[in-house]
Every structure is written in C-alpha cells, then in structure tokens.
Design a protein around this motif. Sequence first.
Motif, PDB file in Angstrom:
ATOM      1  N   VAL A  52       0.838  -1.205   0.000  1.00  0.00           N
ATOM      2  CA  VAL A  52       0.000   0.000   0.000  1.00  0.00           C
ATOM      3  C   VAL A  52       0.872   1.254   0.000  1.00  0.00           C
ATOM      4  CG1 VAL A  52      -1.771   1.307   1.252  1.00  0.00           C
ATOM      5  CG2 VAL A  52      -1.902  -1.192   1.147  1.00  0.00           C
ATOM      6  N   TYR A  53       1.933   1.232   0.810  1.00  0.00           N
ATOM      7  CA  TYR A  53       2.846   2.382   0.829  1.00  0.00           C
ATOM      8  C   TYR A  53       3.437   2.624  -0.555  1.00  0.00           C
ATOM      9  CZ  TYR A  53       2.747   2.113   5.955  1.00  0.00           C
ATOM     10  OH  TYR A  53       2.363   2.086   7.268  1.00  0.00           O
ATOM     11  N   ARG A  54       3.764   1.532  -1.244  1.00  0.00           N
ATOM     12  CA  ARG A  54       4.287   1.657  -2.611  1.00  0.00           C
ATOM     13  C   ARG A  54       3.257   2.304  -3.524  1.00  0.00           C
ATOM     14  NH1 ARG A  54       6.490  -3.229  -2.588  1.00  0.00           N
ATOM     15  NH2 ARG A  54       5.061  -4.211  -4.054  1.00  0.00           N
ATOM     16  N   ALA A  55       2.002   1.901  -3.362  1.00  0.00           N
ATOM     17  CA  ALA A  55       0.928   2.474  -4.177  1.00  0.00           C
ATOM     18  C   ALA A  55       0.810   3.977  -3.908  1.00  0.00           C
ATOM     19  CB  ALA A  55      -0.395   1.772  -3.888  1.00  0.00           C
ATOM     20  N   LEU A  56       0.980   4.362  -2.659  1.00  0.00           N
ATOM     21  CA  LEU A  56       0.872   5.772  -2.304  1.00  0.00           C
ATOM     22  C   LEU A  56       2.084   6.563  -2.787  1.00  0.00           C
ATOM     23  CD1 LEU A  56      -0.525   5.369   1.294  1.00  0.00           C
ATOM     24  CD2 LEU A  56      -1.681   6.512  -0.598  1.00  0.00           C
ATOM     25  N   GLY A  57       3.243   5.923  -2.807  1.00  0.00           N
ATOM     26  CA  GLY A  57       4.454   6.579  -3.297  1.00  0.00           C
ATOM     27  C   GLY A  57       4.804   7.810  -2.476  1.00  0.00           C
ATOM     28  N   ASP A  58       5.308   8.830  -3.153  1.00  0.00           N
ATOM     29  CA  ASP A  58       5.773  10.029  -2.454  1.00  0.00           C
ATOM     30  C   ASP A  58       4.633  10.943  -2.037  1.00  0.00           C
ATOM     31  OD1 ASP A  58       8.416   9.332  -2.684  1.00  0.00           O
ATOM     32  OD2 ASP A  58       8.636  10.299  -4.640  1.00  0.00           O
ATOM     33  N   ARG A  59       3.439  10.678  -2.566  1.00  0.00           N
ATOM     34  CA  ARG A  59       2.348  11.624  -2.355  1.00  0.00           C
ATOM     35  C   ARG A  59       1.992  11.802  -0.889  1.00  0.00           C
ATOM     36  NH1 ARG A  59      -0.568   9.072  -7.424  1.00  0.00           N
ATOM     37  NH2 ARG A  59       0.083   7.277  -6.228  1.00  0.00           N
ATOM     38  N   MET A  60       2.240  10.752  -0.102  1.00  0.00           N
ATOM     39  CA  MET A  60       1.862  10.862   1.301  1.00  0.00           C
ATOM     40  C   MET A  60       3.023  10.607   2.236  1.00  0.00           C
ATOM     41  SD  MET A  60      -1.918   9.359   1.879  1.00  0.00           S
ATOM     42  CE  MET A  60      -1.756   9.581   3.657  1.00  0.00           C
ATOM     43  N   ARG A  61       4.222  10.833   1.744  1.00  0.00           N
ATOM     44  CA  ARG A  61       5.387  10.535   2.582  1.00  0.00           C
ATOM     45  C   ARG A  61       5.275  11.224   3.949  1.00  0.00           C
ATOM     46  NH1 ARG A  61       9.055   7.629   1.484  1.00  0.00           N
ATOM     47  NH2 ARG A  61       9.075   7.706  -0.776  1.00  0.00           N
ATOM     48  N   GLU A  62       4.763  12.444   3.964  1.00  0.00           N
ATOM     49  CA  GLU A  62       4.658  13.184   5.230  1.00  0.00           C
ATOM     50  C   GLU A  62       3.539  12.638   6.116  1.00  0.00           C
ATOM     51  OE1 GLU A  62       6.987  15.424   5.946  1.00  0.00           O
ATOM     52  OE2 GLU A  62       7.785  14.804   4.003  1.00  0.00           O
ATOM     53  N   GLN A  63       2.460  12.159   5.493  1.00  0.00           N
ATOM     54  CA  GLN A  63       1.286  11.753   6.262  1.00  0.00           C
ATOM     55  C   GLN A  63       1.232  10.265   6.557  1.00  0.00           C
ATOM     56  OE1 GLN A  63       0.907  13.671   3.451  1.00  0.00           O
ATOM     57  NE2 GLN A  63      -0.047  15.562   4.149  1.00  0.00           N
ATOM     58  N   ILE A  64       2.178   9.498   5.993  1.00  0.00           N
ATOM     59  CA  ILE A  64       2.059   8.039   6.012  1.00  0.00           C
ATOM     60  C   ILE A  64       1.983   7.475   7.429  1.00  0.00           C
ATOM     61  CG2 ILE A  64       4.474   7.307   6.056  1.00  0.00           C
ATOM     62  CD1 ILE A  64       2.353   6.129   3.223  1.00  0.00           C
ATOM     63  N   HIS A  65       2.640   8.153   8.372  1.00  0.00           N
ATOM     64  CA  HIS A  65       2.632   7.649   9.752  1.00  0.00           C
ATOM     65  C   HIS A  65       1.251   7.770  10.375  1.00  0.00           C
ATOM     66  CE1 HIS A  65       3.337  11.983  10.016  1.00  0.00           C
ATOM     67  NE2 HIS A  65       2.639  11.914  11.133  1.00  0.00           N
ATOM     68  N   ALA A  66       0.374   8.545   9.754  1.00  0.00           N
ATOM     69  CA  ALA A  66      -0.962   8.758  10.308  1.00  0.00           C
ATOM     70  C   ALA A  66      -2.001   7.857   9.646  1.00  0.00           C
ATOM     71  CB  ALA A  66      -1.365  10.214  10.150  1.00  0.00           C
ATOM     72  N   LEU A  67      -1.526   6.866   8.897  1.00  0.00           N
ATOM     73  CA  LEU A  67      -2.443   5.983   8.188  1.00  0.00           C
ATOM     74  C   LEU A  67      -2.487   4.617   8.863  1.00  0.00           C
ATOM     75  CD1 LEU A  67      -4.213   5.386   5.632  1.00  0.00           C
ATOM     76  CD2 LEU A  67      -2.115   4.634   4.522  1.00  0.00           C
TER      77      LEU A  67
END
Length: 90
Positions: A52-67
């Motif tokens: 899933v992180y790969r699918a999100l890529g860089d778009r949510m690098r800042e927010q990823i910890h909140a997912l």
Amino acid sequence: MSDPTPADVERYIAQGLACEQLAVEGDGRHFFATIVSAEFEGLSRIARHQRVYRALGDRMREQIHALSMKTLTPAEYAAAPAASATHHHH
C-alpha cells in the motif's frame, strides 16, 4: 501542501493498487483505510502494508505515519463477520 482528504487517499491507493473494496475515513491528520485486494494473497500483514505504501508513493510521505490500515484478501473479507464491515474506528 494541503492535507489530503479521505477521498484523496482513496484515489492515491486505487491508482497504485487493484482494490475490490476500498474505504478511507479520516480528518486530514489521521486516516483509517480498509483495503480489500487480491494482490494481498499470500502476503504477510507487513508486506501488505508495504504494498500500500508503494501504491501511495511520495504523495503521502509526510502523512504516512498517520495511516492505519486493515488489509484483507477478498476471501478474508468474505469470511469476516458482517459486523466488522460496518464497525467504525474513532
């Protein structure tokens, strides 16, 4: 960059991952995603999250910890009690 909406997160995931079911709830800071994908077959929970992180890529690098995610295969989703499908996390 403005905070993504749940709809944005949903779109990002859907662009990079073939999902049977996809639901994202959130307030812009914390998100909870329920993702059902055949691509999760045979993967551990960690590997599913990485996918899933790969699918999100860089778009949510800042927010990823909140997912937070619940990642299920179609078979696991079908086997889950109906109550869990309507259960909301706050």
